[in-house]
Scaffold this motif. Structure first.
Motif, mmCIF file in Angstrom:
data_model
loop_
_atom_site.group_PDB
_atom_site.id
_atom_site.type_symbol
_atom_site.label_atom_id
_atom_site.label_comp_id
_atom_site.label_asym_id
_atom_site.label_seq_id
_atom_site.Cartn_x
_atom_site.Cartn_y
_atom_site.Cartn_z
ATOM 1 N N VAL A 87 0.833 -1.203 0.000
ATOM 2 C CA VAL A 87 0.000 0.000 0.000
ATOM 3 C C VAL A 87 0.865 1.249 0.000
ATOM 4 N N LYS A 88 0.294 2.340 -0.503
ATOM 5 C CA LYS A 88 0.965 3.633 -0.513
ATOM 6 C C LYS A 88 0.070 4.676 0.145
ATOM 7 N N GLU A 89 0.684 5.755 0.602
ATOM 8 C CA GLU A 89 -0.067 6.827 1.227
ATOM 9 C C GLU A 89 -1.175 7.325 0.296
ATOM 10 N N ASN A 90 -2.373 7.515 0.872
ATOM 11 C CA ASN A 90 -3.573 7.996 0.167
ATOM 12 C C ASN A 90 -4.246 6.941 -0.702
ATOM 13 N N ASP A 91 -3.743 5.709 -0.713
ATOM 14 C CA ASP A 91 -4.510 4.619 -1.315
ATOM 15 C C ASP A 91 -5.796 4.420 -0.518
ATOM 16 N N ILE A 92 -6.828 3.929 -1.194
ATOM 17 C CA ILE A 92 -8.060 3.545 -0.490
ATOM 18 C C ILE A 92 -8.138 2.024 -0.489
ATOM 19 N N LEU A 93 -8.147 1.449 0.709
ATOM 20 C CA LEU A 93 -8.249 -0.006 0.867
ATOM 21 C C LEU A 93 -9.722 -0.369 0.921
ATOM 22 N N ILE A 94 -10.151 -1.252 0.020
ATOM 23 C CA ILE A 94 -11.569 -1.612 -0.089
ATOM 24 C C ILE A 94 -11.736 -3.122 0.089
ATOM 25 N N CYS A 95 -12.718 -3.520 0.893
ATOM 26 C CA CYS A 95 -13.063 -4.939 0.995
ATOM 27 C C CYS A 95 -13.908 -5.283 -0.234
ATOM 28 N N ALA A 96 -13.322 -6.062 -1.158
ATOM 29 C CA ALA A 96 -13.992 -6.364 -2.428
ATOM 30 C C ALA A 96 -14.536 -7.789 -2.483
ATOM 31 N N PHE A 140 -7.327 11.802 -6.770
ATOM 32 C CA PHE A 140 -8.543 12.366 -6.190
ATOM 33 C C PHE A 140 -8.972 11.656 -4.895
ATOM 34 N N ASN A 141 -8.065 10.853 -4.299
ATOM 35 C CA ASN A 141 -8.489 9.978 -3.207
ATOM 36 C C ASN A 141 -8.909 10.696 -1.927
ATOM 37 N N ASP A 142 -8.412 11.904 -1.676
ATOM 38 C CA ASP A 142 -8.879 12.638 -0.499
ATOM 39 C C ASP A 142 -10.390 12.864 -0.571
ATOM 40 N N PHE A 143 -10.872 13.142 -1.778
ATOM 41 C CA PHE A 143 -12.303 13.320 -2.004
ATOM 42 C C PHE A 143 -13.023 11.975 -2.071
ATOM 43 N N LEU A 144 -12.434 11.031 -2.805
ATOM 44 C CA LEU A 144 -13.081 9.734 -3.018
ATOM 45 C C LEU A 144 -13.235 8.939 -1.726
ATOM 46 N N PHE A 145 -12.298 9.125 -0.797
ATOM 47 C CA PHE A 145 -12.397 8.430 0.484
ATOM 48 C C PHE A 145 -13.752 8.706 1.133
ATOM 49 N N HIS A 146 -14.217 9.935 1.064
ATOM 50 C CA HIS A 146 -15.518 10.292 1.648
ATOM 51 C C HIS A 146 -16.661 9.845 0.740
ATOM 52 N N LYS A 151 -10.908 21.901 -7.053
ATOM 53 C CA LYS A 151 -10.933 22.866 -5.960
ATOM 54 C C LYS A 151 -12.130 22.615 -5.033
ATOM 55 N N GLU A 152 -13.284 22.284 -5.626
ATOM 56 C CA GLU A 152 -14.446 21.981 -4.781
ATOM 57 C C GLU A 152 -14.268 20.648 -4.076
ATOM 58 N N GLN A 153 -13.633 19.691 -4.742
ATOM 59 C CA GLN A 153 -13.310 18.423 -4.075
ATOM 60 C C GLN A 153 -12.510 18.674 -2.793
ATOM 61 N N THR A 154 -11.519 19.563 -2.906
ATOM 62 C CA THR A 154 -10.661 19.863 -1.762
ATOM 63 C C THR A 154 -11.477 20.442 -0.610
ATOM 64 N N LYS A 155 -12.397 21.354 -0.913
ATOM 65 C CA LYS A 155 -13.233 21.948 0.133
ATOM 66 C C LYS A 155 -14.127 20.890 0.788
ATOM 67 N N ILE A 156 -14.701 20.014 -0.033
ATOM 68 C CA ILE A 156 -15.558 18.942 0.495
ATOM 69 C C ILE A 156 -14.749 18.014 1.398
ATOM 70 N N ALA A 157 -13.570 17.610 0.915
ATOM 71 C CA ALA A 157 -12.725 16.698 1.693
ATOM 72 C C ALA A 157 -12.291 17.337 3.003
ATOM 73 N N GLN A 158 -11.939 18.613 2.984
ATOM 74 C CA GLN A 158 -11.508 19.289 4.203
ATOM 75 C C GLN A 158 -12.652 19.381 5.211
ATOM 76 N N PHE A 159 -13.850 19.681 4.726
ATOM 77 C CA PHE A 159 -15.014 19.791 5.608
ATOM 78 C C PHE A 159 -15.331 18.451 6.275
ATOM 79 N N LEU A 160 -15.395 17.381 5.479
ATOM 80 C CA LEU A 160 -15.745 16.063 6.022
ATOM 81 C C LEU A 160 -14.617 15.490 6.879
ATOM 82 N N THR A 161 -13.373 15.766 6.532
ATOM 83 C CA THR A 161 -12.241 15.308 7.345
ATOM 84 C C THR A 161 -12.260 15.987 8.712
ATOM 85 N N ALA A 162 -12.629 17.279 8.742
ATOM 86 C CA ALA A 162 -12.726 17.999 10.018
ATOM 87 C C ALA A 162 -13.783 17.354 10.909
#
Length: 409
Positions: free
Chosen positions: A283-292, A326-332, A370-381
């Motif tokens: 795994v690498k930083e910012n990867d999303i681990l999914i149970c498939a 885009f994983n910071d956004f996709l994680f949410h 840019k909107e992805q970043t705002k969404i990710a920051q809001f939900l991460t907070a």
């Protein structure tokens, strides 16, 4: 706990209390009984709440039951007149399936309960609050008295024989009052966490349905554009290993579905292997681990974000790594109903899995970066706030556990 020549006393006591605690059987300090049989035909749409073990377990956690059955007021007052009903400071204990969960009656709101599923402690001669704590603390001893092979059950006969240590009533009440304050603080934290989780869930629904939009310095962002996961990133299937490759430690950690708990990585159930591992299986930083792939259909689609400190771990064959910028956004997004809806639509009829082809074909509307970043920051907070409250709860529960070990014998 300290051993004296003539008995036991706890290692931590309130000032002014001395002397040993006395052993007493449950049958001598409370009357154990059950309710009268209520039949399916007795249920009504509205009336007096009728609780089963499920509702008792929820109520003891301060969770408002949502699937309540009811009996008529006429039936309730008939039972009350002929046989009695639970009163303030009586105790109910789950006796079938989930064993030993206890609920002390804290108000006079009327209710009745299912016979056989619950054991009713009434006419309690000791402090009811102290007995409630003691029964929770001695749950393992209580479970050992259960009978049955396929479905374990507690019996009043065996429970009456259990002997526990009791101090004088004044000390019981002091202990009960103090621990009630501790529990009140814990419950406030749990409610705070629950409210934050509910708020986040509602906001995710509104954000990903575009009911709520963020602004770009007071201006609207552009329209969202539909894309597949395959267009913007890559999926990688996990590592296959055999039991011979597994070691107790000093190997490579392999992340599995059990390592994902509530959207974050947990390391309470780890597997290590010693074998040659391909670079793509790390795994690498910012990867999303999914149970498939999994034996349980409910686990398919749960995910967690890989952090810097997790690099160096591999991931198992039932797992998939999704990697994109885009994983910071996709994680949410992967925790939202629109993702889980597509998971359920692509699950095999007989095999619980999402194939790489299916995952890459998932289609979502994407905002600008840019909107992805705002969404990710809001939900991460929000996630950070929830995690902070969770840590407070864990610390307080650990502190309470230590207190109980020192305050009881």
């Amino acid at each position: 706990m300290r051993q004296f020549e003539n008995g036991l006393v706890p290692s931590l006591r309130f000032p002014g209390f001395v002397g040993e605690w006395k052993g007493k059987s449950i049958g001598t300090i409370a009357e154990l009984t059950s309710s009268k049989r209520v039949y399916l035909s007795d249920y009504v749409e509205k009336g007096i709440p009728f609780y089963r073990g499920k509702e008792i377990t929820e109520l003891r956690q301060d969770i408002e039951p949502t699937e309540i059955l009811y009996i008529s007021e006429e039936a309730y007052y008939g039972y009350k007149e002929s046989f009695g009903v639970p009163q303030l400071d009586d105790i109910l204990m789950t006796a079938v399936g989930t064993l030993g969960n206890v609920l002390r009656i804290k108000n006079e709101s009327p209710f009745y309960f299912k016979d056989g599923n619950l054991i009713w402690f009434r006419k309690i001669s000791e402090s009811s609050r102290f007995l409630e704590i003691l029964l929770e603390l001695k749950k393992k001893d209580i479970e050992k008295t259960s009978i049955g092979s396929t479905q374990r059950a507690l019996t009043m006969v065996e429970l009456r024989k259990l002997v526990f240590k009791f101090p004088f009533i004044e000390e019981q009440e002091k202990i009960g009052t103090f621990l009630s304050v501790v529990d009140d603080k814990l419950n406030l934290l749990r409610k705070k966490k629950s409210l934050l989780e509910q708020y986040k869930k509602a906001m995710m629904q509104k954000i990903f349905s575009q009911e709520v939009r963020f602004k770009d310095g007071g201006k609207d962002f552009g329209e969202w554009e539909e894309k597949t996961l395959g267009e913007i990133g890559k999926s990688f299937i996990g590592l296959t290993y055999s039991p011979d490759d597994v070691v107790e430690s000093n190997g490579t950690l392999v992340l599995r579905s059990s390592n994902i708990q509530d959207g974050v990585l947990s390391f309470k159930d780890n597997v290590f292997v010693t074998m040659e591992i391909s670079e793509k299986n790390f795994v690498k930083e910012n990867d999303i681990l999914i149970c498939a792939r999994n034996g349980s259909r409910d686990l398919i689609g749960k995910s967690a974000l890989i952090k810097k400190e997790n690099e160096g771990a591999a991931f198992g064959a039932f797992m998939t790594i999704y990697r994109s910028e885009f994983n910071d956004f996709l994680f949410h997004l992967f925790k939202s109903p629109i993702f889980l809806k597509q998971v359920n639509e692509h699950l095999g009829a007989t095999i619980n899995q999402i194939t790489t082809k299916s995952l890459n074909g998932f289609v979502f509307p994407f905002p600008t970066k840019k909107e992805q970043t705002k969404i990710a920051q809001f939900l991460t907070a929000l996630d950070d706030k929830i995690a902070h409250v969770s840590t407070q709860i864990e610390k307080m529960e650990t502190w309470k556990k230590g207190l109980l070990a020192d305050m009881f014998v």
